[in-house]
Design a protein around this motif. Structure first.
Motif, PDB file in Angstrom:
ATOM      1  N   UNK A 199      -1.121   2.828   2.815  1.00  0.00           N
ATOM      2  CA  UNK A 199      -1.515   3.988   2.026  1.00  0.00           C
ATOM      3  C   UNK A 199      -1.636   5.219   2.916  1.00  0.00           C
ATOM      4  N   UNK A 200      -2.243   5.024   4.096  1.00  0.00           N
ATOM      5  CA  UNK A 200      -2.423   6.148   5.018  1.00  0.00           C
ATOM      6  C   UNK A 200      -1.089   6.617   5.598  1.00  0.00           C
ATOM      7  N   UNK A 201      -0.166   5.699   5.856  1.00  0.00           N
ATOM      8  CA  UNK A 201       1.110   6.050   6.478  1.00  0.00           C
ATOM      9  C   UNK A 201       2.077   6.702   5.501  1.00  0.00           C
ATOM     10  N   UNK A 202       2.013   6.296   4.225  1.00  0.00           N
ATOM     11  CA  UNK A 202       2.974   6.810   3.251  1.00  0.00           C
ATOM     12  C   UNK A 202       2.774   8.299   2.976  1.00  0.00           C
ATOM     13  N   UNK A 203       1.518   8.759   3.002  1.00  0.00           N
ATOM     14  CA  UNK A 203       1.259  10.175   2.731  1.00  0.00           C
ATOM     15  C   UNK A 203       1.989  11.102   3.691  1.00  0.00           C
ATOM     16  N   UNK A 204       1.772  10.973   5.007  1.00  0.00           N
ATOM     17  CA  UNK A 204       2.516  11.813   5.952  1.00  0.00           C
ATOM     18  C   UNK A 204       4.033  11.623   5.867  1.00  0.00           C
ATOM     19  N   UNK A 205       4.469  10.387   5.564  1.00  0.00           N
ATOM     20  CA  UNK A 205       5.910  10.138   5.449  1.00  0.00           C
ATOM     21  C   UNK A 205       6.500  10.937   4.299  1.00  0.00           C
ATOM     22  N   UNK A 206       5.796  10.983   3.174  1.00  0.00           N
ATOM     23  CA  UNK A 206       6.270  11.760   2.017  1.00  0.00           C
ATOM     24  C   UNK A 206       6.302  13.243   2.352  1.00  0.00           C
ATOM     25  N   UNK A 207       5.257  13.724   3.008  1.00  0.00           N
ATOM     26  CA  UNK A 207       5.204  15.148   3.353  1.00  0.00           C
ATOM     27  C   UNK A 207       6.310  15.533   4.335  1.00  0.00           C
ATOM     28  N   UNK A 208       6.670  14.605   5.222  1.00  0.00           N
ATOM     29  CA  UNK A 208       7.678  14.904   6.237  1.00  0.00           C
ATOM     30  C   UNK A 208       9.105  14.725   5.723  1.00  0.00           C
ATOM     31  N   UNK A 209       9.330  13.699   4.910  1.00  0.00           N
ATOM     32  CA  UNK A 209      10.706  13.395   4.519  1.00  0.00           C
ATOM     33  C   UNK A 209      10.951  13.199   3.048  1.00  0.00           C
ATOM     34  N   UNK A 233      10.039  11.726  -1.019  1.00  0.00           N
ATOM     35  CA  UNK A 233       9.684  10.457  -1.655  1.00  0.00           C
ATOM     36  C   UNK A 233      10.414   9.269  -1.044  1.00  0.00           C
ATOM     37  N   UNK A 234      11.688   9.440  -0.722  1.00  0.00           N
ATOM     38  CA  UNK A 234      12.465   8.344  -0.145  1.00  0.00           C
ATOM     39  C   UNK A 234      11.842   7.868   1.169  1.00  0.00           C
ATOM     40  N   UNK A 235      11.300   8.800   1.939  1.00  0.00           N
ATOM     41  CA  UNK A 235      10.658   8.424   3.199  1.00  0.00           C
ATOM     42  C   UNK A 235       9.407   7.599   2.943  1.00  0.00           C
ATOM     43  N   UNK A 236       8.699   7.894   1.857  1.00  0.00           N
ATOM     44  CA  UNK A 236       7.528   7.097   1.506  1.00  0.00           C
ATOM     45  C   UNK A 236       7.915   5.656   1.207  1.00  0.00           C
ATOM     46  N   UNK A 237       8.988   5.480   0.465  1.00  0.00           N
ATOM     47  CA  UNK A 237       9.453   4.119   0.171  1.00  0.00           C
ATOM     48  C   UNK A 237      10.072   3.455   1.407  1.00  0.00           C
ATOM     49  N   UNK A 238      10.539   4.264   2.347  1.00  0.00           N
ATOM     50  CA  UNK A 238      11.071   3.699   3.589  1.00  0.00           C
ATOM     51  C   UNK A 238       9.978   2.981   4.375  1.00  0.00           C
ATOM     52  N   UNK A 239       8.739   3.436   4.247  1.00  0.00           N
ATOM     53  CA  UNK A 239       7.623   2.762   4.908  1.00  0.00           C
ATOM     54  C   UNK A 239       7.534   1.316   4.426  1.00  0.00           C
ATOM     55  N   UNK A 240       7.712   1.118   3.109  1.00  0.00           N
ATOM     56  CA  UNK A 240       7.679  -0.237   2.550  1.00  0.00           C
ATOM     57  C   UNK A 240       8.811  -1.084   3.118  1.00  0.00           C
ATOM     58  N   UNK A 241       9.993  -0.503   3.238  1.00  0.00           N
ATOM     59  CA  UNK A 241      11.132  -1.245   3.770  1.00  0.00           C
ATOM     60  C   UNK A 241      10.911  -1.656   5.219  1.00  0.00           C
ATOM     61  N   UNK A 288       0.806  -1.208   0.000  1.00  0.00           N
ATOM     62  CA  UNK A 288       0.000   0.000   0.000  1.00  0.00           C
ATOM     63  C   UNK A 288       0.842   1.262   0.000  1.00  0.00           C
ATOM     64  N   UNK A 289       1.932   1.246   0.741  1.00  0.00           N
ATOM     65  CA  UNK A 289       2.788   2.432   0.803  1.00  0.00           C
ATOM     66  C   UNK A 289       3.477   2.707  -0.528  1.00  0.00           C
ATOM     67  N   UNK A 290       3.806   1.651  -1.278  1.00  0.00           N
ATOM     68  CA  UNK A 290       4.469   1.840  -2.575  1.00  0.00           C
ATOM     69  C   UNK A 290       3.553   2.557  -3.556  1.00  0.00           C
TER      70      UNK A 290
END
Length: 420
Positions: free
Chosen positions: A352-362, A364-372, A229-231
């Protein structure tokens, strides 16, 4: 491997059941995108569109194991077809009522999601009886099933956009759900579906969830769903900075292609050792392949990395099907498979819900970090519960099929004695 899958599909009823199930699941596979397109065409906001799609997903997650339990108790035709019709009527209600009444729109998607028939779990319960109870053939069918899912999730959204272009979003909702009912009908009128009976079950309010091994697997696949979902969200953020929607399309297509290639290779041979040990390896490789996505290179390299990230997904899912079968308590196999769908889907929604705030905070790389992180968490769950997973319950689909065969043999012998 094409020859191996072709051999499976030549088995009586196999092709019909696989195709019918995929068609029957089309409304579910395309539901969120169809709801979003319809809501926007009605003048609804992105927030309303997203909320309706999310409510549909939650209702589906609640309904799948409940309907799966009903299938185990009452059989497939008495549950699957009525559920498909009611679910379709929910979407038709949305199409004709529109989003003018927000409460009515939410009610429609709740009905549609809650009554989505558990065709996916039902098919996996049928494979042993269709394939003669031979474990190696059933396991190959699970792999083929996982590959077919990737095809459905690739073709489904294209069909939605085609129907929207030909007619409009409301008509697309009606047509797709009508097609889904026909797919469910094709399955439930088949001989394997009509004659299938679950193994005798112990009365227990927890049903399939009383299996500790199944709970361990569900926990792991919650995190696999979170990663996937995060990807999808991180991919949007990447595409915004590297060429727009076309790049996003390539990334998602590469993810699906990687899963297809991995699934076909996985099903091309018999794998030695316990499925639980193999699943740990596959999820570990899946987690490792998520790590390079955080490098966010140029579009060509990123597409290749996304394809690599998908390679071990279908094999992990196919292997999970085997583990579900091994750990589902007797008489709960459809429910158990439906719980896997639920946990994976809820995990995807959380991702999906977690990746949005991660992208805004850090970024695109932070969004993919959620997947990792999620991939690593899935592996940790499997490692921490390996002793639990090593204890096989043995009441799943294959065992149930053998029990049904023994019951049929005993019944035939009794009748023969009566005639004598």
């Amino acid at each position: 491997m094409a020859a191996g899958y072709a051999e499976l599909l030549r088995t009586r009823h196999a092709a019909r059941l696989l195709v019918g199930t995929l068609i029957g699941r089309l409304p579910n596979g395309t539901g969120p995108i169809a709801i979003v397109l319809f809501t926007r065409a009605e003048g609804g906001s992105y927030s309303l569109a997203g909320a309706l799609a999310a409510v549909y997903g939650v209702a589906n997650a609640v309904g799948q194991p409940l309907l799966g339990r009903a299938v185990d108790v009452y059989g497939q035709p008495r549950v699957q077809l009525p559920a498909a019709v009611v679910s379709a009527l929910g979407m038709v209600w949305l199409a004709f009522a529109g989003t003018g009444s927000v409460a009515a729109a939410y009610g429609a998607v709740v009905v549609a999601g809650l009554f989505t028939p558990p065709l996916e779990g039902g098919l996996r319960a049928l494979w042993p009886s269709v394939l003669g109870g031979k474990e190696e053939r059933v396991h190959a069918a699970y792999a083929m099933d996982a590959v077919a899912q990737e095809v459905m999730f690739t073709v489904g959204p294209l069909l939605v956009t085609l129907f929207v272009a030909l007619w409009d979003p409301a008509a697309a909702l009606v047509v797709i759900n009508a097609i889904g009912v026909l797919g469910a009908l094709s399955v439930v009128v088949s001989e394997p579906s009509r004659t299938w009976r679950s193994a005798p079950r112990e009365a227990h309010w927890l049903g399939a969830l009383r299996s500790r091994g199944l709970l361990a697997l569900l926990g792991a696949f919650f995190f696999v769903g979170t990663a996937l979902g995060s990807i999808t969200v991180a991919g949007v953020a990447y595409a915004d900075g590297h060429g727009g929607q076309a790049v996003y399309g390539w990334l998602m297509a590469a993810l699906g292609l990687g899963a297809l290639v991995g699934g076909v290779f996985y099903g091309s041979r018999q794998w030695p050792g316990a499925a639980e040990r193999r699943l740990r390896l596959l999820v570990g490789l899946l987690a490792v392949c998520y790590l390079p996505l955080m490098l966010v290179p140029g579009p060509v390299a990123m597409t290749a990395l996304t394809a690599l990230a998908g390679v071990f997904l279908a094999p992990a899912i196919a292997c999970a099907f085997i583990v579900v079968d091994r750990h589902a308590p007797a008489g709960t196999v459809t429910e158990a498979f439906s719980w896997l769908v639920t946990f994976f889907g809820v995990g995807a929604a959380i991702g999906t819900a977690a990746a949005g705030p991660a992208v805004e905070a850090g970024g695109t790389a932070a969004g993919f970090a959620v997947a990792s992180v999620a991939g690593a968490a899935a592996l940790v769950v499997l490692m921490a519960t390996q002793r639990v997973l090593a204890r096989r319950v043995g009441g799943g689909a294959v065992a149930g099929s053998r029990e049904n065969d023994r019951n049929d043999a005993r019944e035939l012998g009794f009748r023969t004695e009566q005639k004598a």
